[in-house]
Design an enzyme around this catalytic site. Sequence first.
Site, PDB file in Angstrom:
ATOM      1  N   LYS A  63      32.394  76.183  14.889  1.00 12.55           N
ATOM      2  CA  LYS A  63      33.447  76.644  14.350  1.00 12.55           C
ATOM      3  C   LYS A  63      33.232  75.968  12.859  1.00 12.55           C
ATOM      4  O   LYS A  63      33.180  76.625  11.692  1.00 12.55           O
ATOM      5  CB  LYS A  63      34.872  76.231  14.539  1.00 12.55           C
ATOM      6  CG  LYS A  63      35.096  77.209  15.875  1.00 12.55           C
ATOM      7  CD  LYS A  63      36.375  76.465  16.571  1.00 12.55           C
ATOM      8  CE  LYS A  63      36.751  77.401  17.929  1.00 12.55           C
ATOM      9  NZ  LYS A  63      37.813  76.719  18.524  1.00 12.55           N
ATOM     10  N   GLN A 107      41.826  71.759  18.455  1.00 14.58           N
ATOM     11  CA  GLN A 107      41.029  72.232  19.573  1.00 14.58           C
ATOM     12  C   GLN A 107      41.812  71.927  21.031  1.00 14.58           C
ATOM     13  O   GLN A 107      42.232  70.680  20.981  1.00 14.58           O
ATOM     14  CB  GLN A 107      39.730  71.592  19.376  1.00 14.58           C
ATOM     15  CG  GLN A 107      38.787  71.902  20.449  1.00 14.58           C
ATOM     16  CD  GLN A 107      38.507  73.298  20.594  1.00 14.58           C
ATOM     17  OE1 GLN A 107      38.362  73.963  19.410  1.00 14.58           O
ATOM     18  NE2 GLN A 107      38.220  73.785  21.485  1.00 14.58           N
ATOM     19  N   ASP A 130      45.022  79.775  13.996  1.00 14.75           N
ATOM     20  CA  ASP A 130      44.677  80.129  15.387  1.00 14.75           C
ATOM     21  C   ASP A 130      45.551  80.548  16.285  1.00 14.75           C
ATOM     22  O   ASP A 130      45.536  81.094  17.355  1.00 14.75           O
ATOM     23  CB  ASP A 130      44.291  78.768  16.074  1.00 14.75           C
ATOM     24  CG  ASP A 130      43.321  78.904  17.261  1.00 14.75           C
ATOM     25  OD1 ASP A 130      42.812  79.722  17.321  1.00 14.75           O
ATOM     26  OD2 ASP A 130      43.532  78.147  18.212  1.00 14.75           O
TER      27      ASP A 130
END
Length: 294
Positions: A63, A107, A130
């Site tokens: 990413k 994450q 996200d």
Amino acid sequence: MTQPMTDSALSARLMDGTAVARRIAERTAARAAALTERTGATPCLATVLVGEDPASVTYVRMKRNRCEKAGIRSRHVPLPAATTTEELIATLTALSADPEVHGILLQHPAGPHIDERAAFEAIAPEKDVDGVTMRSFAAMGFALPGFASCTPGGIMRLLDAYDVDPTGKRAVVVGRSAILGKPVGMMLLARDATVTYCHSRTQDLSSLVREADILVAAVGRPEFIKGADIKPGAVVVDAGYNPGNVGDVEFTAAAERASLITPVPGGVGPMTIAVLLEQTLDAAERQLGVTAGA
């Protein structure tokens, strides 16, 4: 074993997420350059990683590399595996208050000792690129402006790229996670599909899969969906990724019956990252008071 990337022996056409994601990334890079030229600010995504799980480390590195290529600055915040929920919340709260950070990615999984829901809710909604907070989930449920969970958002963009109109179609989602199965079902419903949610404990799953015009597999079990159960002509989106580059669908057998199918890898995965970058740019534009495309 890596699944074949050619359709020469298949009846289904492969949905090339890598190519579609590349086009999204190129547009995002152009917008990022224009934003920086206009405001002097560089869009910034903060990535927070608890511990050193090899798969998570790889995902974050990927990413960050994609950020760099798209003209988005990546600020990586590595935390020890022993980080507590309270310490993680403090880190996310500080990033939420930092005006130089426009998007935040925690994450996940963050570790069994972490209250992930509490951690997600520490992310400011305007920086939740996200799509993991309850506010983002509500926005997806009510089809209101907000940030989509990136994998479901990527799936919808992939369907659009291949002219798959969910209107009136029977969509079956196998999986019920809060950041994949549930939101993709809501997005399909908002596009006028008739949606059935299934999961690993659904009785007579095969009969429901056989009814799917659009099948989204997101259960996290290798080849859990058998190719023989795919409805002829169905669109198969495999959002699973298991060791050995194996998805949640029995690929070769499913490809003999489907009209469109995503490969693993190269299908849903690249779309997830492309949407993350695009939503980071969206967040930066809003926070800097710039109208998209202006």
